[in-house]
Design an enzyme around this catalytic site. Structure first.
Site, short mmCIF file in Angstrom:
data_model
loop_
_atom_site.label_atom_id
_atom_site.label_comp_id
_atom_site.label_asym_id
_atom_site.label_seq_id
_atom_site.Cartn_x
_atom_site.Cartn_y
_atom_site.Cartn_z
CB ALA A 244 -6.88 32.76 45.16
CG ASP A 245 -5.85 33.44 39.03
OD1 ASP A 245 -6.45 33.70 37.98
OD2 ASP A 245 -5.18 34.28 39.65
NE ARG A 246 -7.24 25.56 39.19
CZ ARG A 246 -7.95 24.81 38.35
NH1 ARG A 246 -8.44 23.65 38.77
NH2 ARG A 246 -8.18 25.20 37.12
CB ALA A 254 -2.65 28.85 41.63
#
Length: 361
Positions: A244-246, A254
């Site tokens: 995950a990036d966010r 995201a």
């Protein structure tokens, strides 16, 4: 076999593995300036949310060590200006912003009579501690993730796991998040096979994850992104685990473009879908995935590979680097403090309550 190193730092010199050239060439670029660090991140020579934050921080460290400042205020101004610029390199990965916020808070906490030497030491101690903390966090994520995947299986059962993009040693300080879970399963001799998607258009799965699997002797197979549904139907996939990036407060996540469609396929086929990410990737300031800024990359990344044009000249492109997977498609969110699950009957996570329960700072 030793794990790969995307970042080499010896206290004086910072070297970043140019991942664009992998797997055909192994080349490290030295970071000598703030702009060098920004370029390495923006051009995706380094990628992966944890690694981006670490490289940004270490960039400040190496430049700071080669610079002199008359006062603590002058040093603090340098750090703030550097962070402001580095923040603009990639907008979606929250770890960079988390690191910057913590470093700015550290500056703010210093007493009014703080000396340049004392501030320098405080900043360096924080930055240089990030790498070791990231490695320990990744190993904990691997442990908790393996337990989550295996918890309802008998001790003699081995699993087949699908992952997307690259979330291993090349995306972190070392070991990895989602790929760290696969590593942990392999170390426990509970992994039958790992499958990785090619991850178009930048091919992080084909170039990087496949490279890590082969290098470390983990049994793996590369598949095209468009094969995922058939793979789940015919090959008996036990679980999907992605990075995950966010991750926002309700669990919407995201991650690399293509994650959303894999989650939909997993839901249809009854395959558990896990997100693996450190708590630094959890952004409690955002309530829903619709609030996440999605980076759009140059169209050339879609139409060209290694400089060779594949698409018809003149065709338009749309190239978002990430998509958002809704919380209702996610089985659990694996962190270094444990696995977050939805309350019974709920379609969303309560990441704020989870973070508080595990003592997130």
């Amino acid at each position: 076999m030793a794990t790969l190193e995307a970042i080499k730092y010896d206290g004086e010199k910072l070297l970043v593995l140019d991942q664009i050239k992998l797997p055909l060439e192994t080349h490290y670029d030295e970071v000598l300036s703030i702009q060098d660090g920004w370029d390495a991140i923006r051009e995706m020579r380094v990628r992966g949310a944890p690694a981006i934050a670490i490289v940004a921080a270490l960039t400040i460290a190496v430049v700071m060590k080669r610079s002199t400042f008359a006062t603590a205020a002058e040093l603090a101004a340098f750090v703030r200006t550097s962070l402001e610029h580095l923040r603009t390199s990639r907008p979606t990965a929250v770890n960079l912003f988390e690191m910057a916020g913590r470093l700015e808070a550290l500056l703010q906490e210093q007493p009014a009579d703080c000396t340049e030497a004392a501030l320098r030491q405080a900043v360096l101690s924080y930055i240089e501690g990030m790498m070791q903390a990231d490695i320990a966090d990744n190993q904990a994520i691997g442990k908790f993730g393996a337990e989550a995947i295996l918890k309802d299986l008998s001790a003699d059962v081995k699993v087949k796991v699908l992952t997307h993009c690259n979330t291993g040693s090349l995306a972190t300080a070392r070991y990895g998040t989602a790929l760290g879970v696969i590593r942990s399963l392999h170390e426990q001799q509970r992994l039958e096979h790992a499958f990785c998607t090619e991850t178009r258009p930048y091919n992080q799965g084909a170039r990087l994850t496949a490279y890590e699997l082969v290098t470390e002797g983990i049994p793996g197979t590369l598949v095209a992104d468009s094969m995922v549904s058939l793979l789940m139907k015919q090959k008996g996939i036990s679980a999907v685990v992605v990075g995950a990036d966010r991750v926002v407060a309700n669990g919407d996540t995201a991650n690399k473009i293509g994650t959303y469609q894999i989650a939909i396929a997993a839901k249809h086929h009854g395959v558990p879908f896990f997100v693996a990410a450190p708590l630094t990737s959890v952004d409690l300031k955002l309530s829903h995935g619709s609030e996440i800024t999605i980076e759009e990359r140059p169209g050339k990344e879609l139409t060209h590979i290694f400089g060779q044009q594949l698409a018809a000249p003149g065709i338009g492109t749309w190239n978002p680097a990430f998509d958002v997977t809704p919380a209702d498609l996610i089985t659990g969110i694996i962190t270094e403090r444990g696995v977050a699950y939805k309350a019974e009957g709920q379609q969303e996570f309560d990441m704020a309550s989870f973070a508080a329960s595990v003592g997130r700072a």
